[in-house]
Design an enzyme around this catalytic site. Structure first.
Site, PDB file in Angstrom:
ATOM      1  N   SER A   1      31.639  47.574  46.576  1.00 30.95           N
ATOM      2  CA  SER A   1      31.253  46.161  46.698  1.00 30.95           C
ATOM      3  C   SER A   1      32.064  45.440  47.778  1.00 30.95           C
ATOM      4  O   SER A   1      31.746  44.296  48.120  1.00 30.95           O
ATOM      5  CB  SER A   1      31.408  45.448  45.354  1.00 30.95           C
ATOM      6  OG  SER A   1      32.748  45.505  44.917  1.00 30.95           O
ATOM      7  N   HIS A   2      33.122  46.074  48.323  1.00 31.08           N
ATOM      8  CA  HIS A   2      33.882  45.430  49.393  1.00 31.08           C
ATOM      9  C   HIS A   2      33.962  46.283  50.656  1.00 31.08           C
ATOM     10  O   HIS A   2      34.806  46.077  51.504  1.00 31.08           O
ATOM     11  CB  HIS A   2      35.275  45.006  48.901  1.00 31.08           C
ATOM     12  CG  HIS A   2      35.156  43.863  47.962  1.00 31.08           C
ATOM     13  ND1 HIS A   2      34.839  44.050  46.635  1.00 31.08           N
ATOM     14  CD2 HIS A   2      35.231  42.532  48.152  1.00 31.08           C
ATOM     15  CE1 HIS A   2      34.737  42.867  46.050  1.00 31.08           C
ATOM     16  NE2 HIS A   2      34.969  41.935  46.939  1.00 31.08           N
TER      17      HIS A   2
ATOM     18  N   ASP B   1      29.271  42.835  42.467  1.00 27.94           N
ATOM     19  CA  ASP B   1      28.598  43.803  41.603  1.00 27.94           C
ATOM     20  C   ASP B   1      27.318  43.219  41.001  1.00 27.94           C
ATOM     21  O   ASP B   1      26.351  43.940  40.773  1.00 27.94           O
ATOM     22  CB  ASP B   1      29.549  44.286  40.502  1.00 27.94           C
ATOM     23  CG  ASP B   1      30.574  45.266  41.053  1.00 27.94           C
ATOM     24  OD1 ASP B   1      30.236  45.980  42.026  1.00 27.94           O
ATOM     25  OD2 ASP B   1      31.713  45.306  40.555  1.00 27.94           O
TER      26      ASP B   1
HETATM   27  P1  NDP Z   1      36.770  45.936  37.894  1.00 29.71           P
HETATM   28  O1  NDP Z   1      36.315  45.264  36.660  1.00 29.71           O
HETATM   29  O2  NDP Z   1      35.941  47.029  38.468  1.00 29.71           O
HETATM   30  O3  NDP Z   1      38.236  46.448  37.641  1.00 29.71           O
HETATM   31  C1  NDP Z   1      38.862  47.136  38.648  1.00 29.71           C
HETATM   32  C2  NDP Z   1      40.283  47.403  38.283  1.00 29.71           C
HETATM   33  O4  NDP Z   1      40.415  47.925  36.968  1.00 29.71           O
HETATM   34  C3  NDP Z   1      40.816  48.449  39.209  1.00 29.71           C
HETATM   35  O5  NDP Z   1      42.162  48.191  39.411  1.00 29.71           O
HETATM   36  C4  NDP Z   1      40.550  49.733  38.436  1.00 29.71           C
HETATM   37  O6  NDP Z   1      41.372  50.801  38.848  1.00 29.71           O
HETATM   38  C5  NDP Z   1      40.864  49.282  37.036  1.00 29.71           C
HETATM   39  N1  NDP Z   1      40.113  50.059  36.051  1.00 29.71           N
HETATM   40  C6  NDP Z   1      38.769  50.163  35.956  1.00 29.71           C
HETATM   41  N2  NDP Z   1      38.428  50.970  34.936  1.00 29.71           N
HETATM   42  C7  NDP Z   1      39.583  51.395  34.388  1.00 29.71           C
HETATM   43  C8  NDP Z   1      39.901  52.263  33.307  1.00 29.71           C
HETATM   44  N3  NDP Z   1      38.956  52.875  32.606  1.00 29.71           N
HETATM   45  N4  NDP Z   1      41.206  52.472  33.010  1.00 29.71           N
HETATM   46  C9  NDP Z   1      42.162  51.867  33.734  1.00 29.71           C
HETATM   47  N5  NDP Z   1      41.933  51.049  34.771  1.00 29.71           N
HETATM   48  C10 NDP Z   1      40.646  50.808  35.098  1.00 29.71           C
HETATM   49  O7  NDP Z   1      37.028  44.870  39.067  1.00 29.71           O
HETATM   50  P2  NDP Z   1      36.104  43.679  39.482  1.00 29.71           P
HETATM   51  O8  NDP Z   1      34.710  44.167  39.466  1.00 29.71           O
HETATM   52  O9  NDP Z   1      36.447  42.469  38.709  1.00 29.71           O
HETATM   53  O10 NDP Z   1      36.574  43.411  40.994  1.00 29.71           O
HETATM   54  C11 NDP Z   1      36.170  44.304  42.011  1.00 29.71           C
HETATM   55  C12 NDP Z   1      36.783  43.894  43.317  1.00 29.71           C
HETATM   56  O11 NDP Z   1      36.268  42.638  43.723  1.00 29.71           O
HETATM   57  C13 NDP Z   1      38.305  43.731  43.302  1.00 29.71           C
HETATM   58  O12 NDP Z   1      38.808  44.496  44.370  1.00 29.71           O
HETATM   59  C14 NDP Z   1      38.527  42.243  43.577  1.00 29.71           C
HETATM   60  O13 NDP Z   1      39.658  41.938  44.338  1.00 29.71           O
HETATM   61  C15 NDP Z   1      37.291  41.909  44.365  1.00 29.71           C
HETATM   62  N6  NDP Z   1      37.011  40.479  44.344  1.00 29.71           N
HETATM   63  C16 NDP Z   1      37.328  39.730  45.440  1.00 29.71           C
HETATM   64  C17 NDP Z   1      37.091  38.378  45.456  1.00 29.71           C
HETATM   65  C18 NDP Z   1      37.480  37.555  46.619  1.00 29.71           C
HETATM   66  O14 NDP Z   1      37.384  36.344  46.561  1.00 29.71           O
HETATM   67  N7  NDP Z   1      37.925  38.120  47.702  1.00 29.71           N
HETATM   68  C19 NDP Z   1      36.473  37.703  44.316  1.00 29.71           C
HETATM   69  C20 NDP Z   1      36.248  38.557  43.195  1.00 29.71           C
HETATM   70  C21 NDP Z   1      36.497  39.910  43.221  1.00 29.71           C
HETATM   71  P3  NDP Z   1      40.774  51.842  39.958  1.00 29.71           P
HETATM   72  O15 NDP Z   1      40.819  51.098  41.250  1.00 29.71           O
HETATM   73  O16 NDP Z   1      41.654  53.023  39.896  1.00 29.71           O
HETATM   74  O17 NDP Z   1      39.380  52.143  39.523  1.00 29.71           O
END
Ligand code: NDP
Length: 491
Positions: free
Chosen positions: A205-206, A345
């Site tokens: 998504s990024h 997402d």
């Molecule tokens: P998620 O809900 O996908 O969570 C991601 C985080 O949780 C990661 O650090 C991931 O680790 C960890 N994780 C996921 N599943 C597990 C698990 N089963 N056990 C342990 N850890 C887990 O993230 P979001 O969808 O909320 O966000 C996605 C991206 O969007 C982020 O990078 C965020 O910064 C970005 N974003 C940016 C914004 C902006 O303004 N620039 C605004 C909103 C979001 P791993 O990486 O190892 O999978």
């Protein structure tokens, strides 16, 4: 959804037992509701005879005798390689099957996803020894597991056609597209590297998905493609950087080394990055600090997308937070939006024709919905009810109030409220060595190992690092790739 459509979608989730979906529909299951617990309740309350009929309706694993297979079952059995048994395995399956059916009165049922043939045979041998009461419960549980997997596959929607793209090519395409949209070499390179890193780590998504948005923002003047970020002040433990209206990855080239240097010198330092557009994942900045032995926390507010707990109108941003801790090897890194689902997402779900869960957002009238388009037009919801809402609130105060930049609701009054949000980023960097002594990293690393050894647990950050280590090309959705190529080819 009309009854016929509902039954066409869910009728075969419980093998040859459409009555489960019929009862759910006739019982008034809501549009977009999570059907899994409703189906489960119906089966669990159906009584012994109906449950037995349901178990008997399942296909026979050995030789598929007697019962026709649904399309679901054919794919699942083939996926586990059950159609490729050796003659010896087949003979054992058949013999176990006869004994099992004689003992229990229904065929052996097992959710085969992720299991190989030897494991399935092993479980078969074990379960044939169980008591009838135990085995009835186990089989029913497997039926629910199979239904859950089928429902998850249905929710994932149709496969989107993708193409492999070499990471060097991702970088090149992104740089050219950004340059065509008006960025200078330094600005284009910083953003393109951020996008390529996201693709490398499987943060779809990024990755390239954000490129058309960046290009659009550059063309409309929402992002300064010729930004020259600078350190405004560096008093005490603070570093204040003006991003010059450019993308955050550009400002980090100036801001992160200054922050790291302060944190190393003083033990702790905070960065106020103002006047920047953060349109990316947040892990790159905290991971960069972590690679230098620092623990880090980052937060940014963006645009009013999120209804605070109890409210129905968008007010907070989706306000991601990121945290990283060095371990001497793979760092612990988590990074997520404080919304129940990242906006990117939801957009991807909309693009791929998938529904999202009900707690993800509400429509413009404040009604719960699982339709991505209605949520994007309404409001997203925080994760964890009042708790996620409080964290989103904290982010507004840190990344806007405390550092002197705009709050998410102030971004709504820009000329084009759908444009890229201009705002601030707050980052705290802490030296574990300074606060916890020489052992602070090694002790924590040993603790993280204990955590990782817990059954079923994975440490955040591991998935990305595994994907990175595995290498390989980015798998890019074909329609997106065409768009990206067109942006890169423009003269
Ligand atoms: P998620 O809900 O996908 O969570 C991601 C985080 O949780 C990661 O650090 C991931 O680790 C960890 N994780 C996921 N599943 C597990 C698990 N089963 N056990 C342990 N850890 C887990 O993230 P979001 O969808 O909320 O966000 C996605 C991206 O969007 C982020 O990078 C965020 O910064 C970005 N974003 C940016 C914004 C902006 O303004 N620039 C605004 C909103 C979001 P791993 O990486 O190892 O999978």
């Amino acid at each position: 959804m009309k009854r016929q459509e509902f039954l066409a979608r869910y009728g075969a989730v419980y093998e040859h037992s459409q009555w489960v979906a019929e009862r759910a529909y006739d019982g008034g299951i809501g549009n977009g509701a999570d059907v899994a617990p409703v189906f489960r309740r119906i089966v669990d309350r159906a009584g012994h005879d109906a449950q037995l009929t349901l178990l008997r309706a399942h296909p026979d694993l050995a030789g598929r005798l007697g019962t026709a297979l649904t399309a679901h079952s054919t794919a699942e059995q083939e996926g586990a390689g059950l159609n490729a048994c050796s003659p010896e395995e087949f003979a054992e399956f058949s013999s176990l099957n006869e004994t099992y059916k004689e003992r229990f009165g229904f065929p052996f049922i097992i959710a085969v996803k992720g299991l190989d043939r030897p494991t399935i045979l092993k479980r078969f041998r074990q379960r044939v020894e169980g008591t009838p009461e135990e085995e009835f419960g186990t089989a029913l549980n497997e039926v629910h597991k199979i239904a859950g997997l089928r429902l998850a596959a249905l929710a994932a929607g149709p496969e989107v056609p993708r193409e492999p793209v070499d990471l060097g090519e991702v970088l090149r395409l992104a740089e050219r597209a950004l340059t065509n949209a008006g960025a200078d070499a330094a600005n284009a390179a910083a953003v393109a590297q951020n996008i390529a890193a996201a693709e490398r780590d499987g943060s779809e998504s990024h990755g390239l998905f954000r490129l058309p948005g960046y290009c659009n923002g550059l063309r409309k003047g929402e992002v300064n493609g010729k930004a020259v970020p600078s350190v405004v002040s560096a008093a005490g433990a603070s570093v204040v950087v003006d991003g010059d209206g450019g993308a955050a990855p550009v400002a980090y080239a100036v801001a992160l080394p200054a922050l790291a240097q302060k944190a190393e010198e003083l033990g702790v330092a905070a960065l106020a990055l103002r006047n920047t557009v953060h349109f990316a994942a947040m892990w790159p900045e905290v991971e960069w600090l972590c690679e230098r032995g620092l623990a880090a926390f980052a937060a940014t507010a963006n645009y009013p997308y999120l209804a605070p707990f109890g409210g129905t109108r968008p007010f907070f941003g989706t306000n991601p937070i990121a945290f990283a801790y060095p371990t001497g090897s793979t760092p612990v890194v988590f990074d997520f939006a404080t919304s129940a689902m990242a906006r990117g997402d939801i957009m991807l779900a909309g693009r791929d024709g998938r529904q999202v869960g009900e707690a993800v957002g509400i429509d413009r009238y404040g009604e719960p919905t699982s339709d991505p388009a209605a949520i994007l037009d309404g409001a997203q919801l925080p994760f964890g009810a009042h708790k996620g809402s409080a964290i989103a609130l904290m982010v507004e105060l840190l990344a806007a109030g405390l550092i002197g930049d705009v709050f998410s609701d102030e971004n709504a009054i820009r000329a084009d409220p759908t444009g890229l949000p201009l705002g601030g980023v707050f980052i705290l960097a802490i030296s574990p060595r300074a606060l916890g002594g020489a052992e602070a990293i090694a002790r924590s690393a040993a603790w993280v190992e204990r955590l990782a050894a817990e059954p079923g647990v994975r440490v955040p950050g591991q998935r990305r690092h595994k994907k990175r280590a595995a290498g390989g090309p980015a798998m890019v959705e074909r329609a997106l790739l065409e768009k990206v190529r067109a942006l890169a080819d423009e003269a």
